[in-house]
Enzyme design. Structure first.
Site, PDB file in Angstrom:
ATOM      1  N   SER A 138      44.252  50.285  39.402  1.00 33.11           N
ATOM      2  CA  SER A 138      43.425  50.816  40.591  1.00 33.11           C
ATOM      3  C   SER A 138      44.516  51.752  41.207  1.00 33.11           C
ATOM      4  O   SER A 138      45.617  51.511  40.894  1.00 33.11           O
ATOM      5  CB  SER A 138      42.760  49.595  41.450  1.00 33.11           C
ATOM      6  OG  SER A 138      42.747  50.246  43.029  1.00 33.11           O
ATOM      7  N   TYR A 151      44.199  41.541  45.694  1.00 27.84           N
ATOM      8  CA  TYR A 151      44.017  42.665  44.879  1.00 27.84           C
ATOM      9  C   TYR A 151      45.065  43.454  44.606  1.00 27.84           C
ATOM     10  O   TYR A 151      45.312  43.928  43.307  1.00 27.84           O
ATOM     11  CB  TYR A 151      42.720  43.308  45.503  1.00 27.84           C
ATOM     12  CG  TYR A 151      41.887  44.334  44.634  1.00 27.84           C
ATOM     13  CD1 TYR A 151      41.096  43.863  43.722  1.00 27.84           C
ATOM     14  CD2 TYR A 151      42.226  45.653  44.670  1.00 27.84           C
ATOM     15  CE1 TYR A 151      40.390  44.721  42.969  1.00 27.84           C
ATOM     16  CE2 TYR A 151      41.731  46.659  44.108  1.00 27.84           C
ATOM     17  CZ  TYR A 151      40.707  46.144  43.173  1.00 27.84           C
ATOM     18  OH  TYR A 151      40.060  46.971  42.231  1.00 27.84           O
TER      19      TYR A 151
END
Ligand code: NAD
Length: 248
Positions: A138, A151
């Site tokens: 990401s 995350y």
């Protein structure tokens, strides 16, 4: 671009993974679709692939998923390790208060699950002397966002794990790369993050210089290229597919 390539995709029941299943099949790939959600079987039927219900944290289940690809298509040429999750609950949580249980869960899926998946895939690719792996990180693998410790850490870890694997296998015919999406219009956002965070949807697109969210197939296109022989000299790369987000 992927004609007759046997490719395994994790997280294929939804979002980027299901878009990749359709795109790769359209490029001629034979796809084996893996997800912990039974919806993966519907996606597999729709694209003429094999469907396997498995959790990426389960090493035996991932070995079985690779076996399913071999049983159906006779070999494994590529893998798109894309399954992932976000932190539980709507609230952003600072590091000092981050619940250890949720940290463990996110790391177990997004990072350890990537290792588990690669181990199952490499067990076939190493003896074959060829293969290509693409891992979904990401922009949060390069940057950080407040309140998202698990995350962010998992996606930074995914970048490191990808580079380490690329070096381990570069001389053995196996390429390993990561893609780093910006915000993508998938259920992770539309069904969970947006409803839970009022106002986020309105600004999410504008955070990208291109001025909008990505569509899932735009992320899958980058993965398709990295998996294909057209990317034959690309390994250990981290490719942002983020509308310019990380260029700012
Ligand atoms: P999504 O929620 O639509 O799809 C994720 C899929 O992964 C689901 O089908 C889910 O069942 C599956 N999954 C989750 N945990 C699993 C497990 N333990 N075992 C097997 N399958 C599991 O989300 P998405 O946006 O398509 O996310 C795909 C990947 O892209 C994730 O790694 C995510 O972190 C990453 N990503 C998404 C965005 C975004 O904005 N949507 C941005 C950057 C990176």
């Amino acid at each position: 671009m992927l004609n007759n390539q046997s490719i395994l995709i994790t997280g294929a029941a939804s979002g980027i993974g299901s878009a990749a299943a359709r795109l790769f099949a359209g490029y001629g790939a034979q796809v084996t679709l893996v997800d912990r959600s039974a919806g993966v079987l519907d996606v597999a039927q729709a694209v003429g692939g094999a469907g396997v219900i498995a959790d990426v944290t389960d090493a035996a289940a991932m070995r079985d998923a690779v076996e399913a690809a071999l049983a159906r298509f006779g070999r494994l040429d590529g893998a798109f390790n894309n399954a992932g999750t976000e932190q539980a609950g709507a609230a952003m949580i600072a590091v000092g208060d981050y619940p250890l249980g949720d940290f463990d869960r996110v790391i177990a899926i997004n990072l350890r699950g990537m290792l588990v998946s690669m181990q199952a895939e490499l067990a076939v690719m190493v003896p074959a002397g060829r293969g290509a792996i693409v891992n979904t990180s990401s922009v949060m693998g390069w940057l950080a966002s407040a309140g998202m410790a698990a995350y962010v850490a998992s996606k930074h870890g995914a970048v490191g794990l990808t580079k380490a694997a690329a070096l381990d296998y570069a001389a053995r015919g196996i390429r390993v790369n990561a893609i780093l999406p910006g915000a993508v219009r998938t259920p992770m956002l539309t069904e969970r993050a947006f409803p839970a965070n009022p106002g986020y949807e309105a600004v999410a697109g504008t955070m990208h210089p291109i001025g909008r969210l990505a569509e899932p197939h735009e992320i899958a296109e980058a993965a398709a290229w990295l998996l294909s022989d057209r990317a034959s000299f690309v390994t250990g790369a981290t490719l942002a597919v983020d509308g310019g987000f990380s260029a700012m």
